[in-house]
Design an enzyme around this catalytic site. Structure first.
Site, PDB file in Angstrom:
ATOM      1  N   ARG A  87       7.504   7.323   0.166  1.00 15.19           N
ATOM      2  CA  ARG A  87       8.845   7.451   1.133  1.00 15.19           C
ATOM      3  C   ARG A  87       9.797   8.338  -0.346  1.00 15.19           C
ATOM      4  O   ARG A  87       9.347   8.342  -1.480  1.00 15.19           O
ATOM      5  CB  ARG A  87       9.358   6.814   1.867  1.00 15.19           C
ATOM      6  N   HIS A 133       5.390  16.555   4.983  1.00 19.13           N
ATOM      7  CA  HIS A 133       5.278  15.179   5.517  1.00 19.13           C
ATOM      8  C   HIS A 133       3.888  15.123   6.689  1.00 19.13           C
ATOM      9  O   HIS A 133       4.278  15.056   7.567  1.00 19.13           O
ATOM     10  CB  HIS A 133       6.580  14.877   6.322  1.00 19.13           C
TER      11      HIS A 133
HETATM   12  P1  NDP Z   1       1.193  -1.685   3.750  1.00 21.39           P
HETATM   13  O1  NDP Z   1       1.950  -2.278   3.974  1.00 21.39           O
HETATM   14  O2  NDP Z   1      -0.547  -2.251   4.760  1.00 21.39           O
HETATM   15  O3  NDP Z   1       0.271  -1.894   2.195  1.00 21.39           O
HETATM   16  C1  NDP Z   1       2.105  -1.858   1.363  1.00 21.39           C
HETATM   17  C2  NDP Z   1       1.169  -1.890  -0.380  1.00 21.39           C
HETATM   18  O4  NDP Z   1       1.432  -2.023  -1.142  1.00 21.39           O
HETATM   19  C3  NDP Z   1       0.730  -3.357  -0.119  1.00 21.39           C
HETATM   20  O5  NDP Z   1      -0.744  -3.753  -0.460  1.00 21.39           O
HETATM   21  C4  NDP Z   1       1.326  -4.586  -0.337  1.00 21.39           C
HETATM   22  O6  NDP Z   1       0.740  -5.142  -1.061  1.00 21.39           O
HETATM   23  C5  NDP Z   1       1.935  -3.060  -1.392  1.00 21.39           C
HETATM   24  N1  NDP Z   1       3.342  -3.581  -2.095  1.00 21.39           N
HETATM   25  C6  NDP Z   1       4.556  -3.353  -1.462  1.00 21.39           C
HETATM   26  N2  NDP Z   1       5.599  -4.475  -1.559  1.00 21.39           N
HETATM   27  C7  NDP Z   1       5.121  -4.317  -3.162  1.00 21.39           C
HETATM   28  C8  NDP Z   1       5.530  -4.774  -4.408  1.00 21.39           C
HETATM   29  N3  NDP Z   1       7.056  -4.327  -4.843  1.00 21.39           N
HETATM   30  N4  NDP Z   1       5.088  -4.107  -5.074  1.00 21.39           N
HETATM   31  C9  NDP Z   1       3.599  -3.996  -5.553  1.00 21.39           C
HETATM   32  N5  NDP Z   1       3.013  -3.995  -4.510  1.00 21.39           N
HETATM   33  C10 NDP Z   1       3.924  -3.811  -3.322  1.00 21.39           C
HETATM   34  O7  NDP Z   1       1.720  -0.358   4.175  1.00 21.39           O
HETATM   35  P2  NDP Z   1       0.499   1.017   4.539  1.00 21.39           P
HETATM   36  O8  NDP Z   1      -0.850   0.902   3.238  1.00 21.39           O
HETATM   37  O9  NDP Z   1      -0.233   0.942   5.885  1.00 21.39           O
HETATM   38  O10 NDP Z   1       1.122   1.887   4.569  1.00 21.39           O
HETATM   39  C11 NDP Z   1       2.306   2.425   3.193  1.00 21.39           C
HETATM   40  C12 NDP Z   1       3.104   3.613   3.228  1.00 21.39           C
HETATM   41  O11 NDP Z   1       2.701   4.944   3.684  1.00 21.39           O
HETATM   42  C13 NDP Z   1       4.266   3.699   4.328  1.00 21.39           C
HETATM   43  O12 NDP Z   1       5.911   2.822   4.504  1.00 21.39           O
HETATM   44  C14 NDP Z   1       5.011   4.324   4.309  1.00 21.39           C
HETATM   45  O13 NDP Z   1       5.752   4.880   3.540  1.00 21.39           O
HETATM   46  C15 NDP Z   1       3.433   5.789   3.833  1.00 21.39           C
HETATM   47  N6  NDP Z   1       3.632   7.281   4.607  1.00 21.39           N
HETATM   48  C16 NDP Z   1       3.221   8.046   4.303  1.00 21.39           C
HETATM   49  C17 NDP Z   1       3.105   8.971   5.628  1.00 21.39           C
HETATM   50  C18 NDP Z   1       3.230  10.665   4.957  1.00 21.39           C
HETATM   51  O14 NDP Z   1       2.457  11.005   5.313  1.00 21.39           O
HETATM   52  N7  NDP Z   1       2.997  10.846   3.895  1.00 21.39           N
HETATM   53  C19 NDP Z   1       1.795   8.198   6.473  1.00 21.39           C
HETATM   54  C20 NDP Z   1       1.794   6.948   6.805  1.00 21.39           C
HETATM   55  C21 NDP Z   1       3.184   5.684   5.825  1.00 21.39           C
HETATM   56  P3  NDP Z   1       0.320  -6.655  -0.822  1.00 21.39           P
HETATM   57  O15 NDP Z   1      -1.069  -5.687   0.113  1.00 21.39           O
HETATM   58  O16 NDP Z   1      -0.214  -7.424  -1.519  1.00 21.39           O
HETATM   59  O17 NDP Z   1       0.862  -6.952   0.673  1.00 21.39           O
END
Ligand code: NDP
Length: 315
Positions: free
Chosen positions: A230, A278
């Site tokens: 984001r 996007h």
């Molecule tokens: P998930 O919730 O499956 O994964 C999020 C990951 O981030 C997890 O590995 C999580 O750790 C890690 N994480 C969260 N908070 C922290 C932190 N404070 N420190 C370290 N690691 C952290 O999300 P998705 O993979 O499904 O999606 C990720 C993002 O991609 C979405 O939120 C969205 O913003 C973006 N997106 C963008 C798109 C685009 O077209 N540009 C399309 C779709 C999504 P843990 O594994 O330990 O929980």
């Protein structure tokens, strides 16, 4: 007959396609548009939404689940302070979304590695300028911030393409052939001397501004930044400063504070920035609706779908 109300890209009138795809997976569903759903708020069992008007969701008193049209949920939890937090909020997580993200990030890494943005500019100017890159992908390290549904797939995609891959998450992960780091204390190790850094974190207070001058200074000279998470993750002024002083080699950006990106943004004309609107990963309506119907079945069996939003974690 279970009823699902749809609020999704209203301007593009996707409802007929969404209805057809939902009914293909479950002919017993009653699929209604948002205005119709609001006339019978206590009859609506599910909603499928992208940024619904703030205050609307709380009107549905019998909701069994809210399906986010996207993997992120900031368009609900940040945009609508009154959203009903007791209702399961299910993030989009169909397999195609992860595969498409893998393809996009692989393209972005190769674009940065080979300097493909410069080729596009040279072509516009009908300029034949040969700057040959002799460095193969196998000698490059990519750090993937976020190893969730999308980041995990991206990491294996890059590994399978021959890149050296590191990953960083909140909790420890173990992945074949990928050096995994976790938590704030290991962030610097995860990105130190990386050639490319990919952000696939959710939009939360603890991830805001993570792509900043301090972090950039740890990357290898000439490194590339790929932001598909984001816009809140990126400190835009820091990126431009480190591109301009030559420490960073380039950036590929897919997400922005204001979308469409305003014409006046300095990002458009920066010679080392590739902008995409996007589009990194958006699966077909059929793939997304199949995921929604499967998640409904899981909920009806009393199971919580794996990609349910957790209010305590914030993602
Ligand atoms: P998930 O919730 O499956 O994964 C999020 C990951 O981030 C997890 O590995 C999580 O750790 C890690 N994480 C969260 N908070 C922290 C932190 N404070 N420190 C370290 N690691 C952290 O999300 P998705 O993979 O499904 O999606 C990720 C993002 O991609 C979405 O939120 C969205 O913003 C973006 N997106 C963008 C798109 C685009 O077209 N540009 C399309 C779709 C999504 P843990 O594994 O330990 O929980």
């Amino acid at each position: 007959m279970p009823m699902i109300g749809v609020y999704f890209d209203q301007a593009k009138n996707y409802l007929p396609a969404v209805r057809a795809a939902l009914l293909k997976c479950d002919p017993a569903l009653e699929v209604v548009d948002w205005s119709e759903a609001l006339t019978v708020p206590d009859r609506v069992d599910y909603v499928f939404v992208w940024r619904p008007p703030a205050g609307d969701l709380k009107k549905f008193t019998s909701l069994k689940a809210i399906f986010s049209a996207a993997a992120g949920v900031d368009h609900i939890v940040r945009h609508d302070p009154d959203w009903p937090v007791h209702v399961p909020l299910i993030r989009m997580g169909d397999g195609d979304t992860a595969l498409l993200m893998g393809d996009y990030v692989l393209w972005a890494c190769l674009t940065l590695l080979r300097g493909a943005h410069a080729w596009a500019l040279q072509q516009q100017a009908r300029e034949w300028k040969r700057e040959v890159v002799t460095r193969p992908s196998g000698s490059c390290t990519v750090s993937v911030l976020g190893l969730g549904h999308l980041g995990g797939r991206v990491a294996t995609h890059l590994r399978d393409a021959g890149f050296g891959v590191r990953g960083w998450s909140r909790r420890p992960h173990t992945m074949d052939g990928i050096a995994c780091f976790a938590g704030p204390d290991e962030l610097d190790h995860a990105v130190r001397d990386a050639d490319f850094v990919v952000c696939l974190l959710p939009d939360t207070p603890s991830t805001s501004g993570i792509l900043n001058a301090r972090l950039f200074s740890l990357f290898a000279p000439g490194a590339g930044v790929i932001n598909v998470g984001r816009s809140s993750h990126l400190v835009e002024a820091d990126l431009i400063a480190r591109l301009d002083d030559g420490h960073l080699g380039g950036a590929v950006l897919d997400v922005f504070d204001v979308e469409p990106l305003p014409a006046a943004s300095p990002l458009w004309s920066h010679a080392r920035i590739t902008i995409t609107p996007h589009v990194a990963s958006q699966a077909s309506i059929g793939s997304r609706m199949a995921y929604v119907v499967e998640a409904m079945r899981q909920l009806n069996r009393g199971e919580m779908p794996p990609l349910a939003y957790d209010a305590q974690r914030g993602y």
